[in-house]
Design an enzyme around this catalytic site. Structure first.
Site, short mmCIF file in Angstrom:
data_model
loop_
_atom_site.label_atom_id
_atom_site.label_comp_id
_atom_site.label_asym_id
_atom_site.label_seq_id
_atom_site.Cartn_x
_atom_site.Cartn_y
_atom_site.Cartn_z
N ASP A 1 -57.16 -11.65 16.07
CA ASP A 1 -58.20 -10.66 15.69
C ASP A 1 -57.69 -9.46 15.11
O ASP A 1 -57.91 -9.48 13.28
CB ASP A 1 -58.97 -9.80 17.00
CG ASP A 1 -60.50 -9.64 16.72
OD1 ASP A 1 -61.30 -10.58 15.92
OD2 ASP A 1 -61.19 -9.73 17.95
N GLN B 1 -63.59 -9.10 22.86
CA GLN B 1 -64.72 -9.29 22.12
C GLN B 1 -65.41 -7.74 22.56
O GLN B 1 -65.40 -6.88 23.59
CB GLN B 1 -65.78 -9.72 22.86
CG GLN B 1 -67.64 -9.65 21.94
CD GLN B 1 -66.78 -10.14 20.34
OE1 GLN B 1 -66.69 -11.12 20.24
NE2 GLN B 1 -67.49 -9.33 20.26
N LYS C 1 -69.23 -18.37 18.36
CA LYS C 1 -67.64 -18.13 17.85
C LYS C 1 -66.76 -20.25 18.96
O LYS C 1 -66.20 -20.38 18.64
CB LYS C 1 -66.31 -17.28 18.41
CG LYS C 1 -66.26 -16.03 17.96
CD LYS C 1 -65.93 -15.23 18.02
CE LYS C 1 -66.90 -13.96 18.04
NZ LYS C 1 -65.98 -12.29 17.86
N1 GUN Z 1 -66.82 -6.69 17.49
C1 GUN Z 1 -67.24 -6.63 16.01
N2 GUN Z 1 -66.82 -7.34 15.36
C2 GUN Z 1 -65.99 -7.64 16.29
C3 GUN Z 1 -64.37 -8.52 15.79
O1 GUN Z 1 -64.11 -9.24 14.62
N3 GUN Z 1 -63.71 -8.99 17.06
C4 GUN Z 1 -63.84 -8.59 18.27
N4 GUN Z 1 -63.22 -9.00 18.93
N5 GUN Z 1 -64.63 -7.60 18.59
C5 GUN Z 1 -65.61 -7.79 17.26
#
Ligand code: GUN
Length: 301
Positions: free
Chosen positions: A120, A97, A53
């Site tokens: 998200d 996350q 990211k």
């Molecule tokens: N962990 C696995 N997929 C995601 C996601 O799309 N967003 C976040 N914040 N954590 C994750």
């Protein structure tokens, strides 16, 4: 005939080029999109996702900062950080996350994120808005899966889409997106899950089959209709191997939820793992961050 391989990497590249232009315009107006990521602990998958990211932000021109809290951080400490970022003017998006350590209640943290910065799309307000067909932020992985269908010429409109898996991150939001009476949706949606009897009987009816169960290679060729489109959302770490670029470094061996080698002989189109939905997830996060920054630019005019 072997299936067409749908490259998420290529589609993501196309969208990222569009985003770079938008970011250029925002910067000319004095707004730099900003994303803050918060990671707790050192789960290897989370470390790798957050790094991906950060790299995408850099590529597109989005400012980003990652806060890493130790595994032993308290829920209170994390909540304080979220509050601080909610208030920070230059922060358009906040991402915590997942998964979080067991002693932290993830819902409590996600519910504290300002819905206007919830890139998200996990906040209950944003989940609800999407369900009623008035989305504010769409969650990244299911949105990426839909973009991949549409941009590869496999629009879900009028199709029977069978989703395998009912998670809050993929299965349920994808169901909500595809069932809307809208362009690039308007599908007949069936969700199968661990409580489903005769799963294969249902998956064989899919024009578009989405695998999002989180178990390696469980979708076998006999569960797929001849000519179906198969979208594999699974990212399963099944081991490690030396990196091709630097053999002294170990990298994860990734497998999807689909038995790719067998299913590609039956499907008309299929996404690979890696290089399918994965790069799209990160790209849709960039899309949401740019949308948030564009809203800030509109407010400041
Ligand atoms: N962990 C696995 N997929 C995601 C996601 O799309 N967003 C976040 N914040 N954590 C994750």
């Amino acid at each position: 005939m072997a299936a067409k391989i749908i490259s998420g990497t290529e589609v993501a590249k196309e969208i990222r080029a569009e985003l770079k232009e938008k970011v250029g315009k925002l910067k000319a107006d004095g707004i730099t999109p900003g994303l803050v990521m918060i990671r707790v602990g050192d789960d290897p998958a989370s470390v790798s996702y957050v790094k991906g990211k950060e790299q995408a932000c850099e590529e597109i021109g989005i400012w980003s900062e990652t806060y890493v809290l130790p595994d032993a951080a308290t829920e209170g400490e994390l909540l304080v950080k979220v509050e601080e970022m909610n208030k920070a003017e230059h922060v358009d998006g906040i991402l915590v996350q997942l998964p979080l350590p067991k002693h932290i209640e993830a819902d409590k943290v996600l519910n504290l994120i300002d819905p206007a910065k919830d890139v998200d799309g996990f906040h209950p307000i944003n989940v609800g808005k999407m369900l009623i067909g008035d989305p504010y932020f769409m969650p990244c992985t299911p949105h990426g899966a839909v973009e991949l269908m549409v941009r590869s010429g496999n629009s879900p409109e009028g199709k029977h889409v069978v989703i395998c898996g009912r998670s809050n991150i993929v299965g349920k939001p994808l169901m909500a997106m595809l069932v809307q009476k809208k362009k690039h949706a308007n599908a007949t949606v069936t969700v199968v899950h661990t409580g489903t009897k005769n799963m294969a009987e249902i998956t064989r009816q899919a024009d578009i089959l989405v695998a999002a169960m989180g178990a390696p290679e469980v979708i076998k060729a006999d569960m797929v209709k001849e000519g179906a489109v198969v979208i594999d959302v699974g990212v399963n770490r099944v081991g490690e191997k030396p990196s091709a670029k630097d053999p002294s470094r170990m990298v994860a061996i990734l497998k999807g939820d689909v038995d790719f080698e067998a299913v590609k002989e039956k499907a008309s189109a299929i996404t690979p793992v890696p290089g399918g939905v994965g790069p799209m997830t990160i790209t849709m996060l960039m899309v949401n961050t740019v949308i948030a920054a564009e809203r800030r630019a509109t407010r400041s005019k």
